[in-house]
Structures are given as structure tokens and as C-alpha cells.
Design a protein around this motif. Sequence first.
Motif, PDB file in Angstrom:
ATOM      1  N   THR A   1      19.539  34.404  -8.208  1.00 51.55           N
ATOM      2  CA  THR A   1      18.811  34.340  -6.932  1.00 51.55           C
ATOM      3  C   THR A   1      19.693  33.701  -5.860  1.00 51.55           C
ATOM      4  OG1 THR A   1      17.840  32.235  -7.613  1.00 51.55           O
ATOM      5  CG2 THR A   1      16.517  34.190  -7.959  1.00 51.55           C
ATOM      6  N   ARG A   2      19.570  34.212  -4.629  1.00 52.99           N
ATOM      7  CA  ARG A   2      20.439  33.718  -3.552  1.00 52.99           C
ATOM      8  C   ARG A   2      19.726  32.773  -2.607  1.00 52.99           C
ATOM      9  NH1 ARG A   2      25.058  37.053  -1.115  1.00 52.99           N
ATOM     10  NH2 ARG A   2      24.560  35.356   0.290  1.00 52.99           N
ATOM     11  N   VAL A   3      18.396  32.827  -2.629  1.00 53.87           N
ATOM     12  CA  VAL A   3      17.634  31.972  -1.717  1.00 53.87           C
ATOM     13  C   VAL A   3      16.525  31.259  -2.481  1.00 53.87           C
ATOM     14  CG1 VAL A   3      16.123  31.935   0.317  1.00 53.87           C
ATOM     15  CG2 VAL A   3      18.123  33.436   0.288  1.00 53.87           C
ATOM     16  N   GLY A   4      16.323  29.996  -2.147  1.00 57.14           N
ATOM     17  CA  GLY A   4      15.262  29.234  -2.790  1.00 57.14           C
ATOM     18  C   GLY A   4      14.461  28.428  -1.785  1.00 57.14           C
ATOM     19  N   TYR A   5      13.244  28.116  -2.174  1.00 58.63           N
ATOM     20  CA  TYR A   5      12.387  27.248  -1.348  1.00 58.63           C
ATOM     21  C   TYR A   5      11.818  26.141  -2.219  1.00 58.63           C
ATOM     22  CZ  TYR A   5      12.555  31.114   1.961  1.00 58.63           C
ATOM     23  OH  TYR A   5      13.001  32.086   2.822  1.00 58.63           O
ATOM     24  N   ASN A   6      11.725  24.952  -1.634  1.00 56.99           N
ATOM     25  CA  ASN A   6      10.975  23.898  -2.297  1.00 56.99           C
ATOM     26  C   ASN A   6       9.719  23.649  -1.479  1.00 56.99           C
ATOM     27  OD1 ASN A   6      10.047  21.803  -3.847  1.00 56.99           O
ATOM     28  ND2 ASN A   6      11.583  20.317  -3.160  1.00 56.99           N
ATOM     29  N   TYR A   7       8.577  23.974  -2.058  1.00 56.60           N
ATOM     30  CA  TYR A   7       7.291  23.873  -1.355  1.00 56.60           C
ATOM     31  C   TYR A   7       6.696  22.497  -1.644  1.00 56.60           C
ATOM     32  CZ  TYR A   7       2.644  25.400   0.290  1.00 56.60           C
ATOM     33  OH  TYR A   7       1.455  25.538   0.957  1.00 56.60           O
TER      34      TYR A   7
ATOM     35  N   ILE B   1      -5.125  24.387  -3.745  1.00 57.21           N
ATOM     36  CA  ILE B   1      -4.947  25.664  -4.425  1.00 57.21           C
ATOM     37  C   ILE B   1      -3.505  26.164  -4.336  1.00 57.21           C
ATOM     38  CG2 ILE B   1      -5.642  27.072  -2.425  1.00 57.21           C
ATOM     39  CD1 ILE B   1      -6.438  27.756  -6.144  1.00 57.21           C
ATOM     40  N   CYS B   2      -2.760  25.727  -3.322  1.00 55.77           N
ATOM     41  CA  CYS B   2      -1.384  26.204  -3.178  1.00 55.77           C
ATOM     42  C   CYS B   2      -0.468  25.717  -4.302  1.00 55.77           C
ATOM     43  CB  CYS B   2      -0.819  25.838  -1.812  1.00 55.77           C
ATOM     44  SG  CYS B   2      -1.624  26.771  -0.499  1.00 55.77           S
ATOM     45  N   GLY B   3      -0.953  24.840  -5.154  1.00 52.31           N
ATOM     46  CA  GLY B   3      -0.189  24.468  -6.337  1.00 52.31           C
ATOM     47  C   GLY B   3      -0.202  25.585  -7.379  1.00 52.31           C
ATOM     48  N   GLU B   4      -1.129  26.531  -7.237  1.00 49.88           N
ATOM     49  CA  GLU B   4      -1.168  27.709  -8.113  1.00 49.88           C
ATOM     50  C   GLU B   4      -0.064  28.633  -7.638  1.00 49.88           C
ATOM     51  OE1 GLU B   4      -2.337  31.470  -9.930  1.00 49.88           O
ATOM     52  OE2 GLU B   4      -1.898  31.082  -7.849  1.00 49.88           O
ATOM     53  N   GLU B   5       0.779  29.143  -8.551  1.00 51.54           N
ATOM     54  CA  GLU B   5       2.032  29.737  -8.087  1.00 51.54           C
ATOM     55  C   GLU B   5       1.872  30.965  -7.188  1.00 51.54           C
ATOM     56  OE1 GLU B   5       4.596  30.495 -11.395  1.00 51.54           O
ATOM     57  OE2 GLU B   5       3.441  32.185 -12.114  1.00 51.54           O
ATOM     58  N   THR B   6       0.848  31.780  -7.416  1.00 53.69           N
ATOM     59  CA  THR B   6       0.727  32.951  -6.540  1.00 53.69           C
ATOM     60  C   THR B   6       0.109  32.572  -5.186  1.00 53.69           C
ATOM     61  OG1 THR B   6      -1.386  33.629  -7.545  1.00 53.69           O
ATOM     62  CG2 THR B   6       0.614  34.605  -8.453  1.00 53.69           C
ATOM     63  N   ALA B   7      -0.736  31.524  -5.179  1.00 54.87           N
ATOM     64  CA  ALA B   7      -1.263  31.016  -3.905  1.00 54.87           C
ATOM     65  C   ALA B   7      -0.112  30.420  -3.101  1.00 54.87           C
ATOM     66  CB  ALA B   7      -2.342  29.970  -4.153  1.00 54.87           C
ATOM     67  N   LEU B   8       0.781  29.736  -3.806  1.00 55.92           N
ATOM     68  CA  LEU B   8       1.951  29.136  -3.161  1.00 55.92           C
ATOM     69  C   LEU B   8       2.833  30.227  -2.528  1.00 55.92           C
ATOM     70  CD1 LEU B   8       4.049  26.308  -4.736  1.00 55.92           C
ATOM     71  CD2 LEU B   8       5.162  28.225  -3.670  1.00 55.92           C
TER      72      LEU B   8
ATOM     73  N   CYS C   1      10.582  26.096  -5.997  1.00 60.61           N
ATOM     74  CA  CYS C   1      10.184  24.867  -6.670  1.00 60.61           C
ATOM     75  C   CYS C   1       8.799  24.491  -6.170  1.00 60.61           C
ATOM     76  CB  CYS C   1      11.184  23.761  -6.379  1.00 60.61           C
ATOM     77  SG  CYS C   1      10.660  22.187  -7.066  1.00 60.61           S
ATOM     78  N   ASN C   2       7.917  24.211  -7.094  1.00 57.31           N
ATOM     79  CA  ASN C   2       6.545  23.835  -6.765  1.00 57.31           C
ATOM     80  C   ASN C   2       6.422  22.308  -6.745  1.00 57.31           C
ATOM     81  OD1 ASN C   2       3.815  23.371  -6.648  1.00 57.31           O
ATOM     82  ND2 ASN C   2       3.271  24.893  -8.191  1.00 57.31           N
ATOM     83  N   SER C   3       6.560  21.732  -5.536  1.00 53.68           N
ATOM     84  CA  SER C   3       6.368  20.284  -5.364  1.00 53.68           C
ATOM     85  C   SER C   3       5.051  20.019  -4.655  1.00 53.68           C
ATOM     86  CB  SER C   3       7.508  19.672  -4.530  1.00 53.68           C
ATOM     87  OG  SER C   3       8.741  19.770  -5.177  1.00 53.68           O
TER      88      SER C   3
ATOM     89  N   ALA D   1      13.458  23.598   2.509  1.00 54.66           N
ATOM     90  CA  ALA D   1      12.199  22.885   2.266  1.00 54.66           C
ATOM     91  C   ALA D   1      11.104  23.511   3.119  1.00 54.66           C
ATOM     92  CB  ALA D   1      12.361  21.415   2.629  1.00 54.66           C
ATOM     93  N   VAL D   2       9.986  23.771   2.512  1.00 51.04           N
ATOM     94  CA  VAL D   2       8.803  24.218   3.253  1.00 51.04           C
ATOM     95  C   VAL D   2       7.646  23.332   2.803  1.00 51.04           C
ATOM     96  CG1 VAL D   2       9.553  26.596   3.623  1.00 51.04           C
ATOM     97  CG2 VAL D   2       8.319  26.024   1.538  1.00 51.04           C
ATOM     98  N   HIS D   3       6.543  23.374   3.558  1.00 53.88           N
ATOM     99  CA  HIS D   3       5.465  22.451   3.188  1.00 53.88           C
ATOM    100  C   HIS D   3       4.092  23.087   3.286  1.00 53.88           C
ATOM    101  CE1 HIS D   3       4.116  21.895   7.365  1.00 53.88           C
ATOM    102  NE2 HIS D   3       5.398  21.938   7.693  1.00 53.88           N
TER     103      HIS D   3
END
Lengths: 439, 157
Positions: free
Chosen positions: A132-138, A186-193, A96-98, A178-180
Motif C-alpha cells: 500500500t502506498r497511502v495510509g491514514y490513522n483515524y 460507531i466509527c470504530g467499526e471498520e467499515t463505518a470508519l 489504523c483505527n485509533s 492523520a484524520v479524525h
Amino acid sequence: MVKQIDIIKPSKIFPNQDLVCLRTMVHDDPGSIDTYLKIGGYEQLKQILKKKTKPEAILAELKTSGLRGRGGAGFPTAIKWSFMSRDYDGMKYLVCNSDEGEPGTFKDRDILRYNPHQLIEGMLIAAYVMGTRVGYNYIHGEIWREYELFEKALDEARDHGFLGENILGSDFSFDLFAVHGYGAYICGEETALIESIEGKKGQPRYKPPFPATYGIYGKPTNVNNTETFASVPWILEHGGQAFQDLGVENSGGVKLFSVSGHVEKPGNYEIKMGTPFSELLNMAGGIWHRRKLKAVIPGGPSTAVVPAALIENATMDYDGLQKIGSSLGAGSVIIMDDSTCMVSALKRLSYFFYEESCGQCTPCREGTGWVYRVIKRIVDGKGTREDLELLTDVSKKISGRTICALGDAAATPVLSFIKHFRPEFEYFIQHGHSMVNTK
Amino acid sequence: MIHADDIKLIDKELKKFPDNQKQSAVISALRIVQTRHGWLSKEHISDIAHYLGMPEIAVMEVATFYNMFNLEPKGKYQITVCTNISCMLRNSDEIVQHLEKKLGISFGEVSKDKKFSLKEGECMGACGSAPLCLINNHTMHEYLTTEKIDQLLASLK
């Protein structure tokens, strides 16, 4: 750790909204799991696991809903999800791109603090569909309190058995973390994230390969915006058609608009797609200090600025804003009244893109610096007649020549500000001061 | 040496990632260490690199890329003020000027008594409550006015 109790009911709940992502806001303690359960939260997940709903059926519902990526690109969500191969039995990731750092965007923050469980349920459903078995919310590093609140929400969800192994006794397992970030637009761009999650500088990757085949640690990865995921449980509860019907053709559903700048009541407004701009402006209390509207950036600075005359009759949806030469972006509506000096405003935006360019592609790294220095020179009273052509020329040479969209985003404000407010720039260059008497 | 309490916090972060992907915790590790010391020295960078099994330069790259990391000592309270468009439209310049006058320092400087430092911030994703600032990266103060700044400064001991 912040206590949930610290985040009480928002001080003002604006009327006339159609609440989907922020539907808990009308309750006390909106962000708690108890509130979410009380309004039927996690019910969609339970039904899916109980009935072993086919992923295709969920995708079909999403397709009907007309939901498009809420982070700014507007790509149809059902199609993006279908890019993830279900047959691939290795590790796959959900993200998730937060990381909202586009100036004027602050909608995901309200989802994180007022309705985090709807986001978690949306991600669980997405994980079920894509296997998918693992997720991150950035999460954007600057909204630290929301990061801590989201961690707390994850603990609550785990305690209730909604995350982890064999969720609710089914054979479906998913865990979410949750990660931050820590200060990089630029980290809002999905590949940078994705690079950032891997513990690297947030420099965008070449595409293809797209994240759906090569994402985190080289594994298939699906990235969606916070608002996109949070819309999913509502869509499954009420049906895709009900969501589509809230909006207009090509722009299904409701959308969160973050209204900032020169209005009486800045804030988030969750309203039907296709709502007239004038209505949104009224909800936000109109222009402050009884001044007049001068210009609006309707979707964040990477979308084109439009003068008052153009937007006053526009509607807030993908096509409505495209018709007037701009776009919906992330729904970040920045309002400028008649006291705004457009040259100074552009100077600040140019500084932002210069500061936030990751430095990977020469046209963007060098070009954003050139653009900023030339506009600064104008604001310092040292502009020359050739400067406007120079700005246009440099901007056009950044656009389309970079790995990611930041280059295009940096060029858009320059080109649109000069296009619509050229006399103001010419006046500044000629007289060495602004045409506007800043009040 | 990384403080024992910080090791515990970093280990908690490591659990979020596969065992062979320790580097993923580097942003958190830098944040945790900086929160304790106020900034990141070469030694801190080296300790983190060692702990996560990364080359020092890879940690340094991350520390220099993300702008909330401090690579030199700052004041006890670092005040980061957003000056981006939505804050600017709501008079963040006035807030900045007031802070500069009260503290006698500009952006990028530390006060003589080392109590305060000022930093220009980029968009913090909370523009609806502009203008705003962060204290030591983690505490946000919203709807700022010059009076609120006075109260805030008085509360920081």
C-alpha cells in the motif's frame, strides 16, 4: 500545535510491566523521534529495505508471534494481512483505527502520545508487506492533543526520510496522514470508519465485500488497531517466537489493559497474556477505599460483565476470559466495587448504545431505545415484574439481526447484567429503590 | 464566506486525499469553521458544501451525525462532561451537579451571559484519568474534583 515537551514522562510508571508498545515510557521525552531512534527504532524498516526482505517472511514471523487484532475482535493479524492481494497493482489503502470510544478503553491514546513512532514504523512495515502506498490513522476526535501530537510525529518521520517517495533510497514509497472523527462511537467499526474517511455519516457497510477487496473509495483496504501495528516492530526485532513466548497458547505476547473504575491506580498496564486477574488488580492498587470487588467488565461494555467470584481466579487472555463467559475485547477492564448499583450502571450503558446506534438497522435503532426506556423506568421506581423478561426478549431480538456488531454489543450488557445480578434487578422493581446503599 | 485563514487550513486537509475526493475533508472543514465561530450555521454548511463541491444535504448529514458539531449557538466556553460508566464510577455525577449549581444551567443549556454551555459527553477515550471534561472540544481536563472545577471556571475569562 502542542509541543512535544508538554508531554513529559508519565507521572507514574507502573512496575512489573513487560513493555512492548509502551517501551519508550521509561525514557525522558518518550514520544520524540530521538528517543525512538535511541532504542533502535526504525531499525526494522531499514533492515527490510536494505535486505529487500520477502513479505512472506514477515508474515511468517507474525504468524509465529500469535499476534491477534487488539481492537477487540482478536482476529489473527498475519491472516488479515494476507487477505490483501499483492498482485493487485491499483491503489490500495492502509488504515489504523485509533478511534477508541468503547467505554473503558484508553490504551491507543498512550501509544499515540508516548510512542507514536513505533506505530508509524509498524504501519510502514505493514505497507511494505501489503504493497500500500497511502495510509491514514483515524483518531478519536475527543483526544485532540494526541491528534496534534501524532501530526507532529508524522512531520518528524517525514523530515527523517521515513515517509514519502523512495524511502531511504529504496523503491518503496508510502505516505501516512492523520484524520479524525468528531464524536461517533460507531466509527470504530471498520467499515463505518471507511465511510467516515470518505466524508460520510459513519454507517457500517454490509460485509461481504470485505475491506480487503472493497474499502476506501472502493479500493482494497486493510484496517488494524493501533496496538496491533505498534506491536509489529518489536516482533520483528525479537522474533515471532519471543513474542508468543511472552504469552500463552492462543494468546501470544503482551497486551495493554486499560484499568478504570474503582481501583486506586487506574491506568494502562502492559502485561503478559495469561496474567492472573488478581495480579492485574494488585498492580492497579487494588479496590479503592478498601472496599470489596463486586463485578468486572473485562473487555469493554460489549463484553459480558462477570461477578467477582468468577473473575478472581481467571487469567487475562482470550481463552481465560472466554472460560468464564466473557471475552478479552480491547482489554478494557472496568472495575466495580460493592457500592455499585448494577441497575444504574446498566442504565448508563444502555443509554450509551441508544445514543450511539447509527440508526441504520431497525432492531438496533428501535431496540436500544426500548431497552434504555425500560431500564430507566425501573430506576425511576416504576418497573414492573414483566420488565426483566421484556428486556431479555428485546435484547435477544437485536442480537444477530444487524449489519454490524453494535447490535450484539448493546444486547450483551443487558443479558449479562440480568443473568448475574437478577436479584438486584428484582429488588429494585419490587421496592422502587436500589438494593445497594450507594456510599 | 469561509475565513481566509480557514481556507488555508481546509486546503491543508485536502492534500491528504486524492484530488477527486474532496468530500473526505468535510469533517475537518466543519471542525475548522466551528472552531472559529463556536457553531455551524446554515450559511456555514452551505459555504463548506460549495467549497468542497458537495450537496448541502450531504454536509448537513455529516454535521448532524457526529455529536461534537454544534448546530446552534453555544456559550463562549462549552463544557462537555463525560458521564459514561468509567467516569460515573468515579463520581462524574458530582462534577455535573457542581457545574450545574455554579453555572445555573443544565445539560443542553447556555448561561444568560452566553459565557458557558454544558453538554453531556460520551466516552472520550481517557477513562484512566476519570472524571473528565472537554472545553470547546479540544482541551481536556482530567482527574476532576469540585475544587478543580472551581479553578477551571475562574481561569476561563
